[in-house]
Write a protein that holds these residues in place. Structure first.
Motif, mmCIF file in Angstrom:
data_model
loop_
_atom_site.group_PDB
_atom_site.id
_atom_site.type_symbol
_atom_site.label_atom_id
_atom_site.label_comp_id
_atom_site.label_asym_id
_atom_site.label_seq_id
_atom_site.Cartn_x
_atom_site.Cartn_y
_atom_site.Cartn_z
ATOM 1 N N MET A 1 -6.498 -8.998 -4.314
ATOM 2 C CA MET A 1 -5.209 -8.810 -3.809
ATOM 3 C C MET A 1 -4.712 -10.385 -3.987
ATOM 4 O O MET A 1 -4.446 -10.138 -5.452
ATOM 5 C CB MET A 1 -6.235 -9.904 -2.468
ATOM 6 N N ILE A 2 -3.833 -11.270 -3.703
ATOM 7 C CA ILE A 2 -2.925 -12.091 -4.330
ATOM 8 C C ILE A 2 -4.006 -13.865 -3.904
ATOM 9 O O ILE A 2 -4.668 -14.148 -3.547
ATOM 10 C CB ILE A 2 -2.097 -12.581 -2.345
ATOM 11 N N LYS A 3 -3.844 -13.802 -5.581
ATOM 12 C CA LYS A 3 -4.203 -15.115 -5.899
ATOM 13 C C LYS A 3 -3.193 -16.142 -5.649
ATOM 14 O O LYS A 3 -2.686 -16.599 -6.914
ATOM 15 C CB LYS A 3 -4.459 -14.445 -7.414
ATOM 16 N N TRP A 131 -4.766 -3.462 -5.132
ATOM 17 C CA TRP A 131 -3.400 -3.902 -5.031
ATOM 18 C C TRP A 131 -2.382 -3.787 -6.363
ATOM 19 O O TRP A 131 -2.772 -3.799 -7.398
ATOM 20 C CB TRP A 131 -3.412 -5.336 -4.589
ATOM 21 N N ASP A 132 -1.251 -3.545 -5.968
ATOM 22 C CA ASP A 132 -0.644 -3.485 -7.296
ATOM 23 C C ASP A 132 0.442 -4.502 -7.393
ATOM 24 O O ASP A 132 1.284 -4.669 -8.538
ATOM 25 C CB ASP A 132 0.570 -2.218 -6.594
ATOM 26 N N GLY A 133 0.239 -5.531 -6.801
ATOM 27 C CA GLY A 133 1.098 -6.508 -7.112
ATOM 28 C C GLY A 133 2.092 -7.384 -6.519
ATOM 29 O O GLY A 133 2.555 -7.839 -6.139
ATOM 30 N N ASP A 134 2.651 -6.101 -5.140
ATOM 31 C CA ASP A 134 3.964 -6.415 -5.107
ATOM 32 C C ASP A 134 3.824 -6.501 -3.805
ATOM 33 O O ASP A 134 2.939 -5.732 -2.692
ATOM 34 C CB ASP A 134 4.707 -4.771 -4.504
ATOM 35 N N SER A 137 3.967 -4.802 -0.708
ATOM 36 C CA SER A 137 2.385 -3.665 0.349
ATOM 37 C C SER A 137 1.286 -4.162 0.196
ATOM 38 O O SER A 137 0.435 -3.783 0.919
ATOM 39 C CB SER A 137 2.605 -2.767 -1.682
ATOM 40 N N ALA A 138 0.985 -5.640 0.031
ATOM 41 C CA ALA A 138 -0.252 -6.345 0.932
ATOM 42 C C ALA A 138 -0.434 -5.847 1.833
ATOM 43 O O ALA A 138 -1.894 -6.255 2.344
ATOM 44 C CB ALA A 138 -0.107 -7.769 0.065
ATOM 45 N N THR A 184 -12.474 -3.621 9.918
ATOM 46 C CA THR A 184 -11.629 -4.065 9.144
ATOM 47 C C THR A 184 -10.158 -4.904 8.966
ATOM 48 O O THR A 184 -9.235 -4.346 10.680
ATOM 49 C CB THR A 184 -10.698 -2.741 8.649
ATOM 50 N N PHE A 185 -9.915 -5.873 8.614
ATOM 51 C CA PHE A 185 -8.502 -6.046 8.828
ATOM 52 C C PHE A 185 -6.968 -6.065 7.754
ATOM 53 O O PHE A 185 -7.467 -5.413 6.496
ATOM 54 C CB PHE A 185 -8.820 -7.950 7.866
ATOM 55 N N TYR A 186 -5.929 -6.309 8.134
ATOM 56 C CA TYR A 186 -4.694 -6.110 8.015
ATOM 57 C C TYR A 186 -3.965 -7.827 7.505
ATOM 58 O O TYR A 186 -4.317 -8.140 8.852
ATOM 59 C CB TYR A 186 -4.067 -5.405 8.259
ATOM 60 N N LEU A 187 -3.095 -7.405 6.340
ATOM 61 C CA LEU A 187 -2.511 -9.101 7.046
ATOM 62 C C LEU A 187 -1.766 -9.304 6.873
ATOM 63 O O LEU A 187 -0.735 -7.408 6.568
ATOM 64 C CB LEU A 187 -2.318 -9.957 5.059
ATOM 65 N N LYS A 188 -0.286 -9.302 8.097
ATOM 66 C CA LYS A 188 0.821 -8.938 8.120
ATOM 67 C C LYS A 188 1.710 -10.490 7.617
ATOM 68 O O LYS A 188 1.560 -11.680 7.916
ATOM 69 C CB LYS A 188 1.229 -8.965 9.586
ATOM 70 N N ASN A 189 3.184 -10.439 8.078
ATOM 71 C CA ASN A 189 3.475 -11.298 7.887
ATOM 72 C C ASN A 189 3.422 -12.425 7.174
ATOM 73 O O ASN A 189 3.434 -13.982 7.005
ATOM 74 C CB ASN A 189 4.591 -12.365 9.469
#
Length: 193
Positions: A1-3, A131-134, A137-138, A184-189
């Motif tokens: 995920m986002i590092k 995650w592809d790093g974009d 798409s996160a 199950t979670f998702y990040l938004k905004n």
């Protein structure tokens, strides 16, 4: 995920993660029982849907460990909860700590930041997919949110009168051995810090 450090909303397959905010006028016996605890907006009973605050969270990146990314999480917005830490009580109920005048004064007087001392609750993002790093798409990457002991966050109805939320009838977020619906979670905004 986002590092990296970022701000985002937390969503689940059932709705958005929000904080309960009851008023003493509407619920003289249960308002303190619910205030500040996290839940999913669509898991609130119809009578209580107006008693929530939509919030975003600041994710402060700590490190990656065993395929999971570790973060300190705090509330990003709403004057009552801004800067409050996402932590859990001894029974696993998730809430915002360091809120309101009393919580902020206590933190300021003690000049104590639990995260800096290594004592605060940290959270693990356990993503299902690579995650592809974009950054765009996160928001599509599903994940479990785990506490520092590895328990997955679930939506749980407090049915036992010995729990902290014993006077309410809604489901709240919990990370412990207490049975519940694993979320199950998702990040938004998402916004990078």
């Amino acid at each position: 995920m986002i590092k990296a450090d970022f701000t985002a909303e937390l969503h689940t397959h059932a709705g958005r993660v929000v904080v309960a905010e009851s008023s003493i006028g509407q619920h003289p016996f249960t308002w303190l029982d619910e205030d500040g605890w996290l839940c999913v907006d669509n898991h609130r009973n119809k009578h209580a849907r107006d008693e929530i605050v939509r919030i975003a969270f600041d994710f402060t990146y700590i490190k990656s460990e065993k395929g999971r990314d570790l973060y300190y999480i705090s509330c990003n917005n709403h004057w009552k909860f801004a800067g409050a830490r996402l932590e859990q009580n001894p029974r696993g109920w998730l809430g915002l700590y360091g809120t309101g005048v009393i919580g902020r004064v206590t933190d300021a007087v003690a000049n104590f930041k639990p995260q800096l001392a290594g004592l605060g609750d940290y959270w693990k993002i356990d993503s299902f997919d690579d995650w592809d790093g974009d950054l765009r798409s996160a928001e599509e990457i599903p994940f479990y949110l785990r506490d520092k002991h590895g328990h997955r966050v679930a939506s749980t109805r407090p049915e036992d009168a010995s729990t902290d939320l014993s006077l309410t009838f809604d489901s709240f977020l919990n990370a412990s051995a207490t049975p519940g619906q694993i979320l199950t979670f998702y990040l938004k905004n998402i916004r990078l810090a």
